[in-house]
Design a protein around this motif. Structure first.
Motif, PDB file in Angstrom:
ATOM      1  N   GLU A   1     -45.531 -66.173 -37.741  1.00 59.46           N
ATOM      2  CA  GLU A   1     -46.583 -65.192 -37.559  1.00 59.46           C
ATOM      3  C   GLU A   1     -47.700 -65.637 -36.626  1.00 59.46           C
ATOM      4  O   GLU A   1     -48.684 -64.928 -36.460  1.00 59.46           O
ATOM      5  CB  GLU A   1     -47.195 -64.841 -38.926  1.00 59.46           C
ATOM      6  N   ALA A   2     -47.583 -66.809 -36.020  1.00 58.03           N
ATOM      7  CA  ALA A   2     -48.691 -67.323 -35.212  1.00 58.03           C
ATOM      8  C   ALA A   2     -48.927 -66.471 -33.970  1.00 58.03           C
ATOM      9  O   ALA A   2     -50.055 -66.302 -33.536  1.00 58.03           O
ATOM     10  CB  ALA A   2     -48.414 -68.773 -34.798  1.00 58.03           C
ATOM     11  N   ASP A   3     -47.848 -65.940 -33.387  1.00 56.72           N
ATOM     12  CA  ASP A   3     -48.008 -65.159 -32.167  1.00 56.72           C
ATOM     13  C   ASP A   3     -48.546 -63.760 -32.469  1.00 56.72           C
ATOM     14  O   ASP A   3     -49.508 -63.309 -31.878  1.00 56.72           O
ATOM     15  CB  ASP A   3     -46.665 -65.046 -31.442  1.00 56.72           C
ATOM     16  N   VAL A   4     -47.875 -63.091 -33.375  1.00 59.00           N
ATOM     17  CA  VAL A   4     -48.297 -61.745 -33.781  1.00 59.00           C
ATOM     18  C   VAL A   4     -47.886 -61.549 -35.222  1.00 59.00           C
ATOM     19  O   VAL A   4     -47.073 -62.280 -35.759  1.00 59.00           O
ATOM     20  CB  VAL A   4     -47.616 -60.662 -32.908  1.00 59.00           C
TER      21      VAL A   4
ATOM     22  N   ALA B   1     -49.214 -55.571 -22.167  1.00 60.05           N
ATOM     23  CA  ALA B   1     -48.243 -56.609 -21.814  1.00 60.05           C
ATOM     24  C   ALA B   1     -48.913 -57.894 -21.355  1.00 60.05           C
ATOM     25  O   ALA B   1     -48.274 -58.952 -21.338  1.00 60.05           O
ATOM     26  CB  ALA B   1     -47.312 -56.092 -20.717  1.00 60.05           C
ATOM     27  N   SER B   2     -50.190 -57.819 -20.983  1.00 52.67           N
ATOM     28  CA  SER B   2     -50.898 -59.005 -20.490  1.00 52.67           C
ATOM     29  C   SER B   2     -51.710 -59.698 -21.573  1.00 52.67           C
ATOM     30  O   SER B   2     -52.384 -60.691 -21.298  1.00 52.67           O
ATOM     31  CB  SER B   2     -51.826 -58.605 -19.336  1.00 52.67           C
ATOM     32  N   GLU B   3     -51.654 -59.180 -22.803  1.00 51.30           N
ATOM     33  CA  GLU B   3     -52.396 -59.808 -23.884  1.00 51.30           C
ATOM     34  C   GLU B   3     -51.703 -61.106 -24.325  1.00 51.30           C
ATOM     35  O   GLU B   3     -50.479 -61.192 -24.353  1.00 51.30           O
ATOM     36  CB  GLU B   3     -52.507 -58.850 -25.076  1.00 51.30           C
TER      37      GLU B   3
ATOM     38  N   ILE C   1     -47.600 -62.265 -24.821  1.00 57.08           N
ATOM     39  CA  ILE C   1     -47.041 -63.278 -23.915  1.00 57.08           C
ATOM     40  C   ILE C   1     -46.462 -64.436 -24.712  1.00 57.08           C
ATOM     41  O   ILE C   1     -45.351 -64.914 -24.437  1.00 57.08           O
ATOM     42  CB  ILE C   1     -48.131 -63.775 -22.936  1.00 57.08           C
ATOM     43  N   ARG C   2     -47.202 -64.888 -25.749  1.00 61.00           N
ATOM     44  CA  ARG C   2     -46.707 -66.004 -26.567  1.00 61.00           C
ATOM     45  C   ARG C   2     -45.434 -65.626 -27.313  1.00 61.00           C
ATOM     46  O   ARG C   2     -44.521 -66.434 -27.445  1.00 61.00           O
ATOM     47  CB  ARG C   2     -47.794 -66.456 -27.535  1.00 61.00           C
ATOM     48  N   LEU C   3     -45.379 -64.388 -27.814  1.00 58.20           N
ATOM     49  CA  LEU C   3     -44.196 -63.957 -28.555  1.00 58.20           C
ATOM     50  C   LEU C   3     -42.967 -63.942 -27.666  1.00 58.20           C
ATOM     51  O   LEU C   3     -41.915 -64.478 -28.033  1.00 58.20           O
ATOM     52  CB  LEU C   3     -44.435 -62.569 -29.149  1.00 58.20           C
ATOM     53  N   VAL C   4     -43.078 -63.349 -26.484  1.00 54.19           N
ATOM     54  CA  VAL C   4     -41.935 -63.282 -25.577  1.00 54.19           C
ATOM     55  C   VAL C   4     -41.517 -64.686 -25.142  1.00 54.19           C
ATOM     56  O   VAL C   4     -40.322 -65.017 -25.119  1.00 54.19           O
ATOM     57  CB  VAL C   4     -42.276 -62.407 -24.353  1.00 54.19           C
TER      58      VAL C   4
ATOM     59  N   PRO D   1     -43.831 -51.150 -27.354  1.00 56.32           N
ATOM     60  CA  PRO D   1     -44.303 -50.871 -25.982  1.00 56.32           C
ATOM     61  C   PRO D   1     -44.784 -52.120 -25.254  1.00 56.32           C
ATOM     62  O   PRO D   1     -44.486 -52.310 -24.071  1.00 56.32           O
ATOM     63  CB  PRO D   1     -45.445 -49.864 -26.195  1.00 56.32           C
ATOM     64  N   ALA D   2     -45.522 -52.978 -25.967  1.00 60.50           N
ATOM     65  CA  ALA D   2     -46.067 -54.176 -25.321  1.00 60.50           C
ATOM     66  C   ALA D   2     -44.958 -55.154 -24.937  1.00 60.50           C
ATOM     67  O   ALA D   2     -44.963 -55.727 -23.845  1.00 60.50           O
ATOM     68  CB  ALA D   2     -47.072 -54.846 -26.254  1.00 60.50           C
ATOM     69  N   ILE D   3     -43.985 -55.358 -25.851  1.00 59.60           N
ATOM     70  CA  ILE D   3     -42.896 -56.307 -25.574  1.00 59.60           C
ATOM     71  C   ILE D   3     -42.031 -55.797 -24.429  1.00 59.60           C
ATOM     72  O   ILE D   3     -41.684 -56.549 -23.503  1.00 59.60           O
ATOM     73  CB  ILE D   3     -42.063 -56.537 -26.844  1.00 59.60           C
ATOM     74  N   THR D   4     -41.657 -54.521 -24.486  1.00 60.15           N
ATOM     75  CA  THR D   4     -40.831 -53.941 -23.422  1.00 60.15           C
ATOM     76  C   THR D   4     -41.537 -54.032 -22.072  1.00 60.15           C
ATOM     77  O   THR D   4     -40.932 -54.422 -21.067  1.00 60.15           O
ATOM     78  CB  THR D   4     -40.510 -52.471 -23.750  1.00 60.15           C
TER      79      THR D   4
END
Length: 562
Positions: free
Chosen positions: A142-145, A173-175, A179-182, A228-231
């Motif tokens: 859970e550290a990323d999101v 997408a720039s948050e 970014i850490r999750l991807v 939406p953010a990940i895609t």
């Protein structure tokens, strides 16, 4: 929470009371409420003292230090992060015999029984502070999101509106958390040597899956509101149009992990619940572009090397998608590449860049197809030509003419076996007299998973097994083994028993008899029978030899050859 089958709560109640020194219920199964005098101890003054649960240290448990938790979570399924926090447990390591679990209360026999039922193996408890367990769950999952976040109607409506605002998608997408999750997903896929990452949207979740050794594994389920953010993040990295969500798109990403540079091929596809994104990981360091490392047996390797050194003719490699055809042809190019030869390839797409070879990426949208590229290539004075795939009659005709006019031609077809490639070209209206004159060999192949070297173990051969494989081989097995090998499953192979893949092959050499059969337009079954009479091994027969050699399992060979 459904308890494991056969779970005896009364028996566990007795064991719990025996361990803690509590009075046993009458007849061993009395569920009556325990009175205060029974549930406590009576001091000299006759007053009742509430029962205090024992300290785990009194039972030999040593409190873990926070630094003893591993950096990455073990590959084990069955518990969600939310459940781990609720039960105050977290898996530390896994072996075929046991799962080691950190527990805030290692004396909780009930929970230990439940965990044993979930993991189907013995539980080895370790004592840890509740704060350390919660911190490990947060750090790992859970550290990323917040992957377990819920959505209300307002949030859902917000997500729907995001798709109409490309600038807001770009901002999301720039948050940093996205970014850490991807980055975390890509890094984890490289650690487990996955070949593909699948981001699959569904009605109420986004599922992340890895393809490891050709088999898909569920890895993570992400909240729908993050889709939406990940895609958008993945499409931005691949230099794709984030505003276009109605049409499929392709892109590429280059990432660096340490000294390794990883090429990632990205594909997006609109679905009912959003865009499905698939990442193909192309790690040059993991791909061995040497013929000797592909799993070719000595006799097949010797015959194949003689064929690829011919000055002209056509060589075909066949098999379904994902069977290793491109890797085999890259290894061939690597083998025959020399300063005195000009090699040109036409591919869709170019997966690996090879030194000293001219590689062309087809672009059908501007008219650069396999057929149009091949016509131009022949004016470039090549010695060797590789066509990624023969898809239509026009490409097949030009390829055959090239092989007849002094070029060494390599290509692939999607057929189940080697003999079917001949009839497939005839169905494409290639004249049989041309095909018989230019075709040198056809090699069919599949990929089978290797037994994990860390947990491989012997097991006795079952009665009747040798007779079964002798029938498949078409001959008696000399010196049949008493034992075969399989993987028990360990942390190194994610409990699958397999690690890595090797090839099984079927090499059909064109001799005078097969040339005659091609001229007479004989069916593929007759051609295959003639080739086997001349010494060709089928895919299954080659796989069985690898089973007897301890490289893979009989079940794996049957899976890929059925």
């Amino acid at each position: 929470m459904q308890l494991p089958a056969g779970f005896d709560i009364e028996k566990l109640n007795i064991r719990f009371r025996e361990m803690f020194g509590l009075p046993l219920p009458e007849n061993g199964n009395d569920n009556r409420e325990v009175s205060p005098s029974e549930n406590g101890t009576e001091d000299e003054a006759g007053s009742n003292t509430p029962f205090t649960p024992p300290d785990p240290a009194d039972f030999g448990f040593t409190l873990m230090d926070a630094g003893e938790f591993p950096e990455e979570p073990p590959m084990v399924e069955g518990l969600s992060p939310q459940t781990m926090k609720q039960w105050k447990v977290v898996p530390l390591s896994v072996t075929p015999e046991k799962v080691t679990v950190a527990m805030a209360d290692p004396l909780d026999l009930y929970l230990r029984e439940v965990l044993s039922g979930i993991f189907k193996v013995r539980i080895e408890p370790r004592w840890a502070e509740e704060e350390d367990i919660v911190a490990a769950v947060y750090r790992w999952y859970e550290a990323d999101v917040d992957l377990e976040g819920t959505e209300d109607e307002e949030t859902a409506e917000l997500d729907d509106s995001l798709w109409d605002d490309p600038e807001q998608l770009r901002d999301l997408a720039s948050e940093a958390p996205v970014i850490r999750l991807v980055n975390h997903v890509i890094s984890r896929s490289l650690e487990v040597k996955a070949s593909d990452i699948h981001f699959e949207p569904y009605r109420d979740q986004l599922k992340i899956r890895f393809r490891i050794d050709g088999v898909l594994h569920d890895v993570e389920t992400v909240s729908k509101r993050l889709q939406p953010a990940i895609t958008s993040r993945l499409k931005l990295m691949a230099k794709m149009n984030i505003a276009e969500m109605r049409l499929p798109q392709d892109g590429r990403i280059k990432v660096r992990e340490g000294k390794r540079e990883i090429d990632i091929r990205v594909s997006s596809l609109p679905t009912l619940f959003g865009e499905s994104i698939v990442l193909r990981l192309l790690n040059r360091d993991e791909v061995k572009l040497e013929l000797s490392s592909l799993g070719l047996s000595d006799d097949i390797l010797s015959n194949f090397e003689k064929i690829i050194q011919k000055p002209y003719g056509m060589v075909l490699v066949t098999g379904p998608t994902g069977s290793g055809k491109t890797t085999t042809l890259y290894a061939v190019m690597n083998r025959i590449n020399s300063p005195d030869k000009k090699i040109v390839t036409v591919e869709d797409p170019v997966e690996y860049q090879l030194d000293g070879i001219n590689q062309i990426q087809v672009k059908p949208d501007i008219g650069l197809t396999f057929a149009s590229s091949l016509r131009t290539i022949l004016r470039q004075d090549p010695d060797v030509v590789l066509i990624g795939e023969i898809r239509d009659t026009e490409t097949a005709e030009i390829a055959v003419q090239s092989a007849l006019t002094g070029h060494l031609m390599f290509s692939t077809l999607h057929t189940n076996d080697a003999a079917s490639a001949i009839t497939r070209l005839q169905e494409m209206e290639i004249e049989s007299y041309l095909l018989s004159s230019c075709l040198l060999a056809v090699m069919a192949q599949r990929l089978v998973r290797r037994i994990c070297p860390h947990c491989r173990t012997q097991y006795p051969v079952k009665p009747g097994f040798i007779e079964e494989i002798s029938k498949a081989m078409g001959a008696e097995i000399e010196n049949p083994p008493e034992f075969l090998w399989k993987g028990r499953g360990c942390q190194a192979c994610a409990m699958t028993g397999y690690s890595g893949r090797t090839g099984i092959y079927e090499l059909l050499l064109i001799n005078d008899e097969i040339e005659s059969l091609i001229l007479n337009e004989t069916d593929s079954g007759t051609i295959a029978a003639s080739a086997q009479a001349a010494g060709m091994r089928t895919l299954r027969q080659d796989g069985i030899l690898k089973v007897l050699a301890g490289e893979t399992t009989f079940e794996e060979v049957m899976r890929v050859t059925n």
